[in-house]
Design a protein around this motif. Structure first.
Motif, PDB file in Angstrom:
ATOM      1  N   VAL A   1     -17.600 -11.611  -8.728  1.00  0.00           N
ATOM      2  CA  VAL A   1     -16.131 -11.630  -8.686  1.00  0.00           C
ATOM      3  C   VAL A   1     -15.541 -12.637  -9.665  1.00  0.00           C
ATOM      4  CG1 VAL A   1     -15.826 -10.736  -6.367  1.00  0.00           C
ATOM      5  CG2 VAL A   1     -16.043 -13.184  -6.671  1.00  0.00           C
TER       6      VAL A   1
ATOM      7  N   LEU B   1     -17.126  -7.664   5.376  1.00  0.00           N
ATOM      8  CA  LEU B   1     -15.810  -7.884   4.760  1.00  0.00           C
ATOM      9  C   LEU B   1     -14.930  -6.642   4.815  1.00  0.00           C
ATOM     10  CD1 LEU B   1     -16.808  -9.849   1.504  1.00  0.00           C
ATOM     11  CD2 LEU B   1     -15.977 -10.786   3.665  1.00  0.00           C
TER      12      LEU B   1
ATOM     13  N   ASP C   1      -8.276  -5.184   9.091  1.00  0.00           N
ATOM     14  CA  ASP C   1      -7.011  -4.847   9.749  1.00  0.00           C
ATOM     15  C   ASP C   1      -6.574  -3.406   9.472  1.00  0.00           C
ATOM     16  OD1 ASP C   1      -6.459  -5.356   7.115  1.00  0.00           O
ATOM     17  OD2 ASP C   1      -4.890  -6.846   7.467  1.00  0.00           O
TER      18      ASP C   1
ATOM     19  N   VAL D   1      -5.375  -7.490  -0.933  1.00  0.00           N
ATOM     20  CA  VAL D   1      -6.784  -7.840  -0.733  1.00  0.00           C
ATOM     21  C   VAL D   1      -7.276  -8.724  -1.878  1.00  0.00           C
ATOM     22  CG1 VAL D   1      -9.125  -6.926  -0.514  1.00  0.00           C
ATOM     23  CG2 VAL D   1      -7.249  -5.813   0.674  1.00  0.00           C
ATOM     24  N   MET D   2      -6.816  -8.427  -3.101  1.00  0.00           N
ATOM     25  CA  MET D   2      -7.185  -9.290  -4.235  1.00  0.00           C
ATOM     26  C   MET D   2      -6.629 -10.701  -4.017  1.00  0.00           C
ATOM     27  SD  MET D   2      -6.780  -6.842  -7.564  1.00  0.00           S
ATOM     28  CE  MET D   2      -7.409  -5.161  -7.529  1.00  0.00           C
TER      29      MET D   2
ATOM     30  N   LEU E   1     -13.611  -6.367  -6.958  1.00  0.00           N
ATOM     31  CA  LEU E   1     -14.021  -6.533  -5.556  1.00  0.00           C
ATOM     32  C   LEU E   1     -15.246  -5.693  -5.217  1.00  0.00           C
ATOM     33  CD1 LEU E   1     -10.513  -6.599  -3.819  1.00  0.00           C
ATOM     34  CD2 LEU E   1     -11.960  -8.531  -4.420  1.00  0.00           C
TER      35      LEU E   1
ATOM     36  N   PHE F   1     -10.862 -12.392   4.715  1.00  0.00           N
ATOM     37  CA  PHE F   1     -11.005 -10.939   4.813  1.00  0.00           C
ATOM     38  C   PHE F   1     -11.087 -10.460   6.259  1.00  0.00           C
ATOM     39  CE2 PHE F   1     -11.653  -8.938   0.600  1.00  0.00           C
ATOM     40  CZ  PHE F   1     -11.505 -10.074  -0.182  1.00  0.00           C
TER      41      PHE F   1
ATOM     42  N   PHE G   1      -2.789   0.240  -8.451  1.00  0.00           N
ATOM     43  CA  PHE G   1      -3.148  -0.378  -7.172  1.00  0.00           C
ATOM     44  C   PHE G   1      -1.941  -0.401  -6.235  1.00  0.00           C
ATOM     45  CE2 PHE G   1      -6.240  -2.608 -10.055  1.00  0.00           C
ATOM     46  CZ  PHE G   1      -7.390  -2.032  -9.517  1.00  0.00           C
ATOM     47  N   SER G   2      -2.210  -0.144  -4.959  1.00  0.00           N
ATOM     48  CA  SER G   2      -1.150  -0.196  -3.954  1.00  0.00           C
ATOM     49  C   SER G   2      -0.911  -1.655  -3.568  1.00  0.00           C
ATOM     50  CB  SER G   2      -1.567   0.588  -2.712  1.00  0.00           C
ATOM     51  OG  SER G   2      -2.605  -0.108  -2.037  1.00  0.00           O
TER      52      SER G   2
ATOM     53  N   ARG H   1      -6.288 -12.139  -1.241  1.00  0.00           N
ATOM     54  CA  ARG H   1      -7.139 -12.825  -0.259  1.00  0.00           C
ATOM     55  C   ARG H   1      -8.316 -13.505  -0.964  1.00  0.00           C
ATOM     56  NH1 ARG H   1      -7.734  -8.118   4.404  1.00  0.00           N
ATOM     57  NH2 ARG H   1      -5.508  -7.948   4.837  1.00  0.00           N
TER      58      ARG H   1
ATOM     59  N   THR I   1     -10.193  -2.280   5.299  1.00  0.00           N
ATOM     60  CA  THR I   1     -10.256  -3.703   5.647  1.00  0.00           C
ATOM     61  C   THR I   1     -10.313  -3.864   7.171  1.00  0.00           C
ATOM     62  OG1 THR I   1      -7.863  -3.833   5.718  1.00  0.00           O
ATOM     63  CG2 THR I   1      -8.920  -4.346   3.614  1.00  0.00           C
TER      64      THR I   1
ATOM     65  N   ASP J   1      -1.369  -2.882  -0.716  1.00  0.00           N
ATOM     66  CA  ASP J   1      -2.533  -3.295   0.085  1.00  0.00           C
ATOM     67  C   ASP J   1      -3.705  -3.694  -0.818  1.00  0.00           C
ATOM     68  OD1 ASP J   1      -1.328  -3.004   2.509  1.00  0.00           O
ATOM     69  OD2 ASP J   1      -2.176  -1.030   2.957  1.00  0.00           O
ATOM     70  N   ASP J   2      -3.925  -2.911  -1.866  1.00  0.00           N
ATOM     71  CA  ASP J   2      -5.027  -3.225  -2.786  1.00  0.00           C
ATOM     72  C   ASP J   2      -4.830  -4.626  -3.385  1.00  0.00           C
ATOM     73  OD1 ASP J   2      -5.651  -0.572  -2.350  1.00  0.00           O
ATOM     74  OD2 ASP J   2      -4.956   0.117  -4.317  1.00  0.00           O
TER      75      ASP J   2
ATOM     76  N   ARG K   1      -6.528  -1.325   6.664  1.00  0.00           N
ATOM     77  CA  ARG K   1      -5.864  -0.797   5.466  1.00  0.00           C
ATOM     78  C   ARG K   1      -6.908  -0.101   4.604  1.00  0.00           C
ATOM     79  NH1 ARG K   1      -1.941  -5.638   3.513  1.00  0.00           N
ATOM     80  NH2 ARG K   1      -2.002  -6.848   5.410  1.00  0.00           N
ATOM     81  N   ILE K   2      -6.537   1.060   4.097  1.00  0.00           N
ATOM     82  CA  ILE K   2      -7.448   1.765   3.192  1.00  0.00           C
ATOM     83  C   ILE K   2      -7.123   1.284   1.785  1.00  0.00           C
ATOM     84  CG2 ILE K   2      -8.226   4.022   2.361  1.00  0.00           C
ATOM     85  CD1 ILE K   2      -7.083   5.204   5.001  1.00  0.00           C
ATOM     86  N   THR K   3      -8.068   0.584   1.162  1.00  0.00           N
ATOM     87  CA  THR K   3      -7.776  -0.028  -0.136  1.00  0.00           C
ATOM     88  C   THR K   3      -8.736   0.474  -1.205  1.00  0.00           C
ATOM     89  OG1 THR K   3      -9.243  -1.909   0.291  1.00  0.00           O
ATOM     90  CG2 THR K   3      -6.951  -2.131   0.973  1.00  0.00           C
ATOM     91  N   ARG K   4      -8.282   0.352  -2.440  1.00  0.00           N
ATOM     92  CA  ARG K   4      -9.095   0.742  -3.591  1.00  0.00           C
ATOM     93  C   ARG K   4      -9.416  -0.477  -4.430  1.00  0.00           C
ATOM     94  NH1 ARG K   4      -8.941   6.154  -5.280  1.00  0.00           N
ATOM     95  NH2 ARG K   4      -7.430   7.339  -4.068  1.00  0.00           N
ATOM     96  N   THR K   5     -10.575  -0.446  -5.053  1.00  0.00           N
ATOM     97  CA  THR K   5     -10.883  -1.442  -6.071  1.00  0.00           C
ATOM     98  C   THR K   5     -11.686  -0.752  -7.162  1.00  0.00           C
ATOM     99  OG1 THR K   5     -11.921  -3.589  -6.530  1.00  0.00           O
ATOM    100  CG2 THR K   5     -12.912  -2.264  -4.811  1.00  0.00           C
TER     101      THR K   5
ATOM    102  N   TYR L   1     -22.509 -13.580  -0.358  1.00  0.00           N
ATOM    103  CA  TYR L   1     -21.592 -12.796  -1.180  1.00  0.00           C
ATOM    104  C   TYR L   1     -21.829 -13.058  -2.666  1.00  0.00           C
ATOM    105  CZ  TYR L   1     -19.273 -12.330   3.329  1.00  0.00           C
ATOM    106  OH  TYR L   1     -19.010 -12.068   4.641  1.00  0.00           O
TER     107      TYR L   1
END
Lengths: 480, 423
Positions: free
Chosen positions: A191, B198, B168, A434-435, B187, B408, A427-428, A437, B166, A430-431, B170-174, A186
């Motif tokens: 990041v 991931l 699990d 994830v950050m 990300l 992840f 950002f939602s 995480r 992801t 969920d977004d 989830r539809i995510t944006r970065t 990775y």
């Protein structure tokens, strides 16, 4: 002995008495950055090696104290403020350029090196470090990496993240780790850049150097109206020209600059574009000619050209002294940093002026037009009751305009604690989860620079004041 | 057998009857000899999310696919239940040429995207790649780098936004749709090159580049790699407008006699290209410069090697540019593979058609310890994959990577075992 005293003792035995500050008058020096908010740490340490950084981190963690890394303190989003107290690690003693590898176009540097000093060290080899934040004479590379700093020439060459190849970091558990963008696995380097000091502390960086271009031509184009200038920006990009830099200065900025730097801007002009093209001399000349004809098509009233360093420096003088000059216009100003798609520049800029009119504040725009990266500077007097609150409200409205146009809440200054609450606009949950995480994987928890980036953390001081971050003290020490 | 029926039934109810299959259709989605139990081709991001949620909940493993042109690179999967193809997610979502950015779905083939962009005299600064089917999602997921990275960088440099599903579901944006953006962690960097371990990329936003006004390919012959590399670096030092430098050895060019060919892709305005050509001609002796026809012939050499069925072992090695000549020399000692190298980048790809792959790798690994750098085995006999990690030795930061994978993808749903250190 109290825990506070034991902490200081331990830090002193790890770093030496001289490099551990704890007297209130010493700590005051490190309670601020380029914004007006303040936060006092319990101790400040100035390590000279990665090992000392790691020791300081381990000690702070043992006492349950957060750690905030700090470079020159020129940041514009409160990134270097110890929002929850704890230990501030100042990197400015780690300021060696360890190696310039001309053959492989690399520089290996410590985090406290000043941005411009890297290019100075590389200059004998015909090389330079491209990202050039306006504060480059003062800001450190460590801070640049933390914030993924930009600058006028990022239009063509990319931001800090495109120039960092490998890092040495100290993790939250006080371990020293090497990460590289070219190693298998990775892209941890990618990041880390722009993570605002929340994941790890950078103790060494390997950077890409570029060859200095053969020719650079700077054009200064004066327009009657802002709309003509911003349409010219779009037209240049549409024509397939990617200048090295494409900057805009509006009327209010010109007025301030003119009194200060005497650039010869006509008093009734609406906007100035600074356009720099680079490459082989043939290419630069050809592009300059094309840019000239595009400017003419959009009604430019005056075009100035600089080809040698002295001429070019003169053309840049107005842009470079802009923020300092604004101090003459008002005692305080609020520096905003937003981004929009380039084609939205004319409409968003118009809306920014309208919003400022509605709120009754003057605004000076000086910004990276080619990237769509706006910097409206709202001028006001903090001493007027209620003015600060109104300015913050206006700032929020301007950020909303950027987001609604499909843009973002920060192009280069960072989220810090200033814009944490705006993160949820783009950002939602969920977004953001994830950050989180990613943060969890680095094991930093709230150990590194707490209260930054994420909207849910506690902030500096009171919640009501957390957005004051970018209200800068007016004066010559400011950059944008 | 009851379970088999429920798996395909479930996938069909998620994606639509015709978009999930079992049986013979799965053979085409085998990875390193492992055939999935079902293949599903969702037509929406939501469909991708539901498939992943279903797999993750039921402890079924999922390997995501684009065109599949890069699937031979990777460790053998530890378990493989569902092939999730995003090849159906095609098309441009948003393209405003004056913004110099484009947003498209992950299954969009690069060739098709470039076709669209060319109409506005723009391009994604990536490729070309050996496979015409290669999708933009696959290129980013594998951090696919081409010769033009000399001028334009790799996917990490021009990918500015993503939508990722992801593990699990989830539809995510970065990132975003603007060229400069520092809101939140980047990300995009993490997903780029993570080979589907991931998350599953479903949409991408790219920073574009204007198409060069003029392009010209030159080729020069050299007796040794060191001189060829020095020549390339000298042109670079003089700031010549070069899009790519590609160095090919005798085995890669198919030339009867020895030596190396350096292909130089000039790109820029006509005047700049002319000037570059003059400089190049002055620096090189007349005998070294090859004809235009010859130069064109070498353009396809790398793609030919990459798709050649006769290649039994393919490695990609990254070193410091200054170490490249030594590396190339050392590679040549191992049964003379076809070598394609990028002198200014420090990257070499070697293709072997004969010899014992394991013995060659053992030999090379020892050599790299001295030179330093990293090696990726892009293609090798499947039997070898049980004994080697195709990504080479795990990097020092591997524990951090393990923690990332756990955060992840805690259930190990996404391409388990395939990545570095068998993550």
């Amino acid at each position: 002995m109290t825990a506070a005293k034991r902490l200081i003792r331990e830090l002193q035995s790890a770093l030496g008495r001289r490099w551990v500050l704890h007297a209130p008058e010493d700590l005051l020096v490190y309670e601020y950055d380029a914004t007006i908010d303040r936060a006092l740490p319990q101790a400040v340490v100035l390590p000279e090696s990665a090992q000392q950084v790691a020791q300081a981190v381990r000690i702070a963690r043992r006492y349950g104290l957060p750690v905030t890394a700090r470079g020159a303190g020129t940041g514009l989003s409160g990134g270097a403020l110890a929002c929850e107290g704890g230990v501030v690690i100042v990197m400015t003693r780690m300021n060696r350029v360890i190696k310039i590898d001309a053959e492989n176009q690399l520089a290996v540097v410590e985090p406290g090196v000043i941005n411009l000093d890297i290019s100075k060290a590389a200059a004998p080899y015909g090389l330079y470090y491209a990202p050039d934040p306006s504060s480059q004479k003062a800001c450190t590379i460590g801070g640049n990496i933390a914030e993924n700093a930009g600058g006028p020439h990022c239009l063509r060459y990319g931001t800090t993240t495109n120039h960092v190849l490998a890092l040495e970091i100290v993790t939250a558990d006080g371990e020293i780790a090497e990460i590289s963008a070219t190693q298998a696995g990775y892209d941890l380097t990618g990041v880390l850049v722009g993570s605002e000091g929340t994941l790890a502390i950078v103790t060494k960086a390997t950077l890409r150097l570029l060859h200095k271009p053969e020719a650079t031509i700077t054009l200064l184009a004066i327009f009657d109206r802002v709309s003509e200038a911003s349409e010219t920006v779009s037209a240049i990009i549409s024509a397939g020209i990617l200048p090295a830099a494409l900057e805009m200065i509006d009327k209010n900025t010109m007025d301030a600059v003119e009194e200060f730097a005497h650039c010869g801007y006509p008093p009734d002009a609406g906007a100035v574009l600074l356009i720099e093209v680079e490459g082989l001399s043939e290419e630069a000349e050809e592009q300059a000619n094309e840019v000239r004809s595009i400017c003419e098509k959009f009604g430019v009233r005056e075009l100035r050209t600089g080809t040698d360093p002295a001429e070019r420096e003169r053309l840049w003088a107005g842009r470079k002294s802009a923020l300092g000059a604004l101090g003459r216009k008002a005692p305080s100003y609020y520096i905003l940093d937003g981004v929009v798609p380039r084609t939205k520049l004319p409409s968003v800029l118009a809306e920014v002026y309208q919003a400022c009119d509605r709120f009754g504040f003057a605004v000076a725009n000086v910004f990276h037009a080619g990237d769509g990266n706006l910097h409206p500077n709202v001028l006001f007097d903090e001493r007027v009751p209620g003015a600060t609150a109104r300015v913050l409200e206006l700032g929020e409205e301007i950020m909303r305009l950027c987001v609604e146009a499909g843009g973002s809440i920060s192009g280069e200054h960072g989220v810090g604690f200033e814009k944490r609450s705006y993160m949820s606009w783009i950002f939602s949950e969920d977004d953001l989860e994830v950050m989180a995480r990613l943060k969890a994987a680095f094991g930093a928890g709230d150990g590194f620079n707490p209260g930054k980036v994420f909207p849910t953390s506690k902030g500096c001081g009171e919640v009501s004041s957390h957005m004051r971050a970018a209200i800068a003290k007016a004066g010559p020490g400011a950059y944008v | 057998m009851v379970k088999e029926v429920s798996l395909i039934g479930e996938l069909q109810s998620i994606a639509g009857a015709g978009l999930a299959e079992e049986g013979p259709a799965c053979t085409a989605f085998a990875v390193d000899g492992l055939t999935p139990r079902a293949v599903v081709r969702p037509s929406t991001y939501q469909g991708v999310a539901e498939v992943l949620r279903y797999g993750n909940t039921n402890r079924l493993t999922v390997i995501s696919w684009g065109a599949g042109s890069m699937m031979q690179t990777g460790n053998r999967p530890s378990k493989y239940d569902i092939a999730l193809s995003v090849a159906g997610l095609t098309g441009i979502v948003e393209y405003e040429p004056a913004d110099l950015t484009v947003t498209c779905r992950a299954g969009e083939p690069l060739v098709a995207l470039q076709e669209q962009l060319r109409r506005s005299r723009q391009m994604l600064p990536s490729g070309p790649f050996a496979s015409r089917e290669a999708t933009v999602g696959g290129i980013v997921a594998t951090a696919g780098a081409s010769a033009s990275r000399h001028a334009y960088g790799t996917p990490r440099d021009f990918t500015i936004g993503m939508q990722v599903v992801t593990a699990d579901g989830r539809i995510t944006r970065t990132g975003g749709k603007v060229v400069k953006n520092v809101a939140g962690y980047d990300l995009c960097k993490l997903y780029t090159g993570s080979r589907g371990t991931l998350g599953v990329i479903v949409e991408l936003t790219f920073k574009l580049a204007p198409q060069p006004r003029h392009e010209q390919r030159e080729a020069l012959a050299f007796d040794d790699a060191a001189t060829a590399c020095a020549f390339a670096r000298e042109l670079e030092r003089q700031g010549m407008s070069v899009k790519a430098f590609t160095l090919l050895n005798r085995a890669a060019t198919g030339l009867p006699r020895g030596g190396y060919v350096l292909a130089v892709d000039l790109a820029g305005t006509q005047a700049a290209v002319n000037r570059c050509w003059e400089t190049l001609s002055t620096l090189a002796g007349a005998a070294q410069q090859l004809s235009e026809a010859e130069a064109e012939r070498y353009a396809g050499a790398e793609a030919e090697l990459q798709t050649a069925a006769s290649v039994t072992l393919e490695c990609e090695i990254t070193v410091l540019p200054s170490d490249l000549p030594v590396l190339i020399e050392r590679l040549g000692e191992t049964l003379e593979p076809g070598i394609v190298a990028y002198p200014t980048i420090g990257l070499a790809r070697a293709f072997w058609t004969a010899g014992d792959a394991e013995a060659i790798l053992t030999d090379l690994t020892a050599a790299f310890r001295k030179i330093g750098g990293s090696m990726l085995v892009r293609r090798c006999p499947p039997s070898l994959k049980s004994r080697i990690d195709v990504f080479g030795e795990v990097p020092p930061s591997f524990p951090l990577m393990q923690r990332l994978k756990r955060e992840f993808d805690p259930n190990g749903t996404l391409s388990p075992g395939r990545f570095v250190g068998r993550l």
